[in-house]
Scaffold this motif. Structure first.
Motif, PDB file in Angstrom:
ATOM      1  N   LEU A   1      47.548  39.856  40.810  1.00 17.37           N
ATOM      2  CA  LEU A   1      47.476  39.453  42.269  1.00 17.37           C
ATOM      3  C   LEU A   1      47.871  37.986  41.913  1.00 17.37           C
ATOM      4  O   LEU A   1      47.161  37.059  41.458  1.00 17.37           O
ATOM      5  CB  LEU A   1      46.222  39.538  42.922  1.00 17.37           C
ATOM      6  N   SER A   2      49.136  37.501  42.707  1.00 20.42           N
ATOM      7  CA  SER A   2      49.704  36.065  42.493  1.00 20.42           C
ATOM      8  C   SER A   2      49.433  35.406  43.822  1.00 20.42           C
ATOM      9  O   SER A   2      49.565  34.028  43.732  1.00 20.42           O
ATOM     10  CB  SER A   2      50.938  36.157  42.376  1.00 20.42           C
ATOM     11  N   GLY A   3      49.017  35.905  45.024  1.00 21.79           N
ATOM     12  CA  GLY A   3      48.815  35.239  46.153  1.00 21.79           C
ATOM     13  C   GLY A   3      47.890  35.978  47.037  1.00 21.79           C
ATOM     14  O   GLY A   3      47.755  37.119  46.692  1.00 21.79           O
ATOM     15  N   HIS A   4      47.320  35.521  48.188  1.00 17.80           N
ATOM     16  CA  HIS A   4      46.648  36.135  49.025  1.00 17.80           C
ATOM     17  C   HIS A   4      47.077  36.926  50.147  1.00 17.80           C
ATOM     18  O   HIS A   4      47.033  36.645  51.220  1.00 17.80           O
ATOM     19  CB  HIS A   4      45.442  35.019  49.548  1.00 17.80           C
ATOM     20  N   ASP A   5      47.813  37.984  49.565  1.00 17.20           N
ATOM     21  CA  ASP A   5      48.534  38.762  50.441  1.00 17.20           C
ATOM     22  C   ASP A   5      48.729  40.105  49.487  1.00 17.20           C
ATOM     23  O   ASP A   5      49.171  39.861  48.470  1.00 17.20           O
ATOM     24  CB  ASP A   5      49.799  38.397  50.903  1.00 17.20           C
ATOM     25  N   LEU A   6      48.564  41.263  50.089  1.00 17.07           N
ATOM     26  CA  LEU A   6      48.752  42.536  49.286  1.00 17.07           C
ATOM     27  C   LEU A   6      50.224  42.592  49.074  1.00 17.07           C
ATOM     28  O   LEU A   6      50.383  43.041  47.926  1.00 17.07           O
ATOM     29  CB  LEU A   6      48.292  43.584  50.191  1.00 17.07           C
ATOM     30  N   ARG A   7      51.116  41.931  49.580  1.00 15.58           N
ATOM     31  CA  ARG A   7      52.561  41.957  49.221  1.00 15.58           C
ATOM     32  C   ARG A   7      52.639  41.254  47.637  1.00 15.58           C
ATOM     33  O   ARG A   7      53.587  41.471  47.345  1.00 15.58           O
ATOM     34  CB  ARG A   7      53.429  41.708  50.191  1.00 15.58           C
TER      35      ARG A   7
ATOM     36  N   PRO B   1      47.084  33.528  39.396  1.00 20.48           N
ATOM     37  CA  PRO B   1      46.815  34.665  39.431  1.00 20.48           C
ATOM     38  C   PRO B   1      45.943  35.371  38.787  1.00 20.48           C
ATOM     39  O   PRO B   1      45.219  34.891  38.004  1.00 20.48           O
ATOM     40  CB  PRO B   1      48.165  35.076  38.584  1.00 20.48           C
ATOM     41  N   ARG B   2      45.558  36.566  39.171  1.00 20.88           N
ATOM     42  CA  ARG B   2      44.129  37.390  38.461  1.00 20.88           C
ATOM     43  C   ARG B   2      44.494  38.690  38.548  1.00 20.88           C
ATOM     44  O   ARG B   2      45.096  39.392  39.532  1.00 20.88           O
ATOM     45  CB  ARG B   2      43.159  37.069  39.559  1.00 20.88           C
ATOM     46  N   ILE B   3      44.202  39.361  37.489  1.00 20.96           N
ATOM     47  CA  ILE B   3      44.308  40.767  37.280  1.00 20.96           C
ATOM     48  C   ILE B   3      42.855  41.328  38.135  1.00 20.96           C
ATOM     49  O   ILE B   3      41.797  40.964  37.675  1.00 20.96           O
ATOM     50  CB  ILE B   3      44.017  41.231  35.896  1.00 20.96           C
TER      51      ILE B   3
ATOM     52  N   PRO C   1      21.823  33.290  40.155  1.00 21.23           N
ATOM     53  CA  PRO C   1      22.672  32.342  41.164  1.00 21.23           C
ATOM     54  C   PRO C   1      23.982  32.133  40.512  1.00 21.23           C
ATOM     55  O   PRO C   1      24.925  31.647  41.369  1.00 21.23           O
ATOM     56  CB  PRO C   1      21.810  31.189  41.385  1.00 21.23           C
ATOM     57  N   ARG C   2      24.179  32.154  39.254  1.00 20.29           N
ATOM     58  CA  ARG C   2      25.551  31.616  38.646  1.00 20.29           C
ATOM     59  C   ARG C   2      26.217  32.679  37.855  1.00 20.29           C
ATOM     60  O   ARG C   2      27.418  32.497  37.066  1.00 20.29           O
ATOM     61  CB  ARG C   2      25.084  30.444  37.473  1.00 20.29           C
ATOM     62  N   GLN C   3      25.987  34.030  38.752  1.00 16.56           N
ATOM     63  CA  GLN C   3      26.644  35.145  37.962  1.00 16.56           C
ATOM     64  C   GLN C   3      28.284  35.194  38.201  1.00 16.56           C
ATOM     65  O   GLN C   3      28.669  34.584  39.179  1.00 16.56           O
ATOM     66  CB  GLN C   3      26.085  36.565  38.353  1.00 16.56           C
ATOM     67  N   SER C   4      29.131  35.574  37.391  1.00 19.88           N
ATOM     68  CA  SER C   4      30.578  35.763  37.412  1.00 19.88           C
ATOM     69  C   SER C   4      30.624  37.257  37.473  1.00 19.88           C
ATOM     70  O   SER C   4      30.037  38.153  37.197  1.00 19.88           O
ATOM     71  CB  SER C   4      31.194  34.939  36.388  1.00 19.88           C
ATOM     72  N   VAL C   5      31.736  37.495  38.130  1.00 22.40           N
ATOM     73  CA  VAL C   5      32.133  39.124  38.445  1.00 22.40           C
ATOM     74  C   VAL C   5      33.832  39.432  37.831  1.00 22.40           C
ATOM     75  O   VAL C   5      34.803  38.519  37.780  1.00 22.40           O
ATOM     76  CB  VAL C   5      32.365  39.221  40.053  1.00 22.40           C
ATOM     77  N   VAL C   6      33.754  40.455  37.028  1.00 19.45           N
ATOM     78  CA  VAL C   6      34.974  40.825  36.442  1.00 19.45           C
ATOM     79  C   VAL C   6      35.932  41.181  37.548  1.00 19.45           C
ATOM     80  O   VAL C   6      35.580  41.569  38.604  1.00 19.45           O
ATOM     81  CB  VAL C   6      34.545  42.269  35.587  1.00 19.45           C
ATOM     82  N   GLY C   7      36.928  40.593  37.506  1.00 19.78           N
ATOM     83  CA  GLY C   7      38.099  41.013  38.471  1.00 19.78           C
ATOM     84  C   GLY C   7      38.052  40.116  39.463  1.00 19.78           C
ATOM     85  O   GLY C   7      38.880  39.798  40.637  1.00 19.78           O
TER      86      GLY C   7
ATOM     87  N   GLY D   1      39.886  45.048  35.399  1.00 15.94           N
ATOM     88  CA  GLY D   1      40.189  46.247  34.606  1.00 15.94           C
ATOM     89  C   GLY D   1      41.200  46.923  35.334  1.00 15.94           C
ATOM     90  O   GLY D   1      41.319  48.206  34.894  1.00 15.94           O
ATOM     91  N   ALA D   2      42.108  46.670  36.144  1.00  5.59           N
ATOM     92  CA  ALA D   2      43.274  47.194  36.548  1.00  5.59           C
ATOM     93  C   ALA D   2      44.364  47.123  35.748  1.00  5.59           C
ATOM     94  O   ALA D   2      45.283  46.301  36.160  1.00  5.59           O
ATOM     95  CB  ALA D   2      43.571  46.849  37.971  1.00  5.59           C
ATOM     96  N   ALA D   3      44.066  47.278  34.501  1.00  7.35           N
ATOM     97  CA  ALA D   3      45.003  47.056  33.418  1.00  7.35           C
ATOM     98  C   ALA D   3      44.660  47.903  32.389  1.00  7.35           C
ATOM     99  O   ALA D   3      43.613  48.478  32.042  1.00  7.35           O
ATOM    100  CB  ALA D   3      44.884  45.599  33.001  1.00  7.35           C
TER     101      ALA D   3
END
Length: 334
Positions: A6-12, A58-60, A108-114, A120-122
């Motif tokens: 994902l490179s921007g805040h849009d599904l496109r 960007p984020r996977i 309170p400081r947990q992080s989240v995969v993805g 993991g969409a990879a």
């Protein structure tokens, strides 16, 4: 490797493309991904709202992958290579007061995969070794469905303190989390009522209430004996309010989603005088994950897998996701 970036805040601006292979750091493992789920949190990342607003692009994407460990970093037993695993998406900090007492689900400081790190969409994903759980008896799709659904619901049911013989109401019982909640409640010998907007097939001995809207739900529950516990997974605050009103003396309500309509209104006097309690549960602890996987492998939790899409069709999966109500939507990566 191929990954949904994902490179921007849009599904496109989501595309499956070639990216560099990840390398494990100390205490980490590399998982060759077989499946990953489609989640509301993914849509929040795409839209840049709520907890998804914290994702650096960007984020996977992909919070709940399952696959096989193919490499390990420093400090991880090499014997884990080849182990089939499912990944717990919420990674606790390990140093706060909650983590110190083994309540990492409340870190309170947990992080989240993805979200805060690539997901993991990879074809491959790197995660802490402590977040990769063995999944004996479960294929990858089943483990993905259980990981971010049944484990959270197990935490929620535990939070209600439901005991054998208690009257337990599950709202949103037709969805993935709702089916898991019904199954877990029955397993704990509660007298379960499953409320849904659409007709359901029974998992066990639960009573099913079908109500297309809140007015119909209120009418259907109006003459019920008060409930001891409520698990709400609808994400719809007005529906949660209806459920809270059905609780009796000392009734405990837990909600696992707040993504649709967050405007909760309750009768404060009734809530106060009847000593009711309300909690929010948004993640699971290590113990919940282990138990959820065990319950699924033993058949207590039914098959939660719904529609499946190949990785190259991930945009179509996200587009269709809001209308999918027949189980966990799965992306087949491999």
């Amino acid at each position: 490797m191929r990954a949904a970036v994902l490179s921007g805040h849009d599904l496109r601006e989501l595309a499956v493309t070639d990216t560099a292979l990840p390398e494990p750091g100390p205490g980490e493992v590399v998982v060759k991904v077989e499946t990953v789920g489609v989640n509301q949190l993914d849509l929040n990342v795409i839209a840049g709202v709520g907890p998804g607003a914290r994702a650096a692009l960007p984020r996977i994407l992909g919070i709940d992958p399952a696959g096989v460990i193919v490499d390990v970093g420093e400090g991880v037993d090499v014997a884990r290579i080849g182990e089939p695993v499912a990944v717990k998406p919420n990674i606790p900090c390990g140093s706060c007061a909650a983590c110190a007492i083994g309540a990492e689900e409340d870190c309170p400081r947990q992080s989240v995969v993805g979200v805060h790190r690539d997901g993991g969409a990879a074809e491959f994903v790197t995660v802490p070794a402590t977040s990769a759980f063995a999944r004996p008896g479960l294929d990858a799709a089943q483990a993905t469905a259980v990981m971010h659904s049944a484990a959270i619901v197990l935490n929620a049911v535990e939070e209600t303190g439901v005991a054998p013989g208690d009257r337990m109401l599950v709202m949103g019982a037709g969805g993935t989390l709702g089916r898991a909640a019904v199954a877990i409640g029955l397993h704990r010998s509660a007298r379960v009522t499953a409320a849904s907007r659409r007709p359901l097939d029974a998992i066990g001995s639960e009573r099913i209430v079908t109500a297309p809207d809140n007015s119909a739900l209120e009418a259907a529950l109006a003459h019920e004996e008060p409930f001891d516990a409520l698990v709400d997974v609808t994400g719809h605050a007005p529906t949660l309010g209806v459920g809270i009103a059905t609780l009796g003396w000392g009734g405990r309500a837990v909600f696992c989603s707040a993504s649709v309509d967050p405007d909760l209104r309750i009768d404060a006097r009734d809530f106060y005088l009847r000593r009711k309690r309300l909690s929010g549960v948004a993640s699971a602890g290590y113990r919940h994950v282990r138990e959820a996987l065990e319950l699924a492998a033993s058949g207590v939790i039914p098959d939660l897998v719904g529609d499946r899409y190949p990785l190259d069709d991930i945009v179509r999966a996200y587009t269709a996701f809001p209308t999918k109500k027949n189980g966990k939507v799965i992306i087949d990566v491999r």
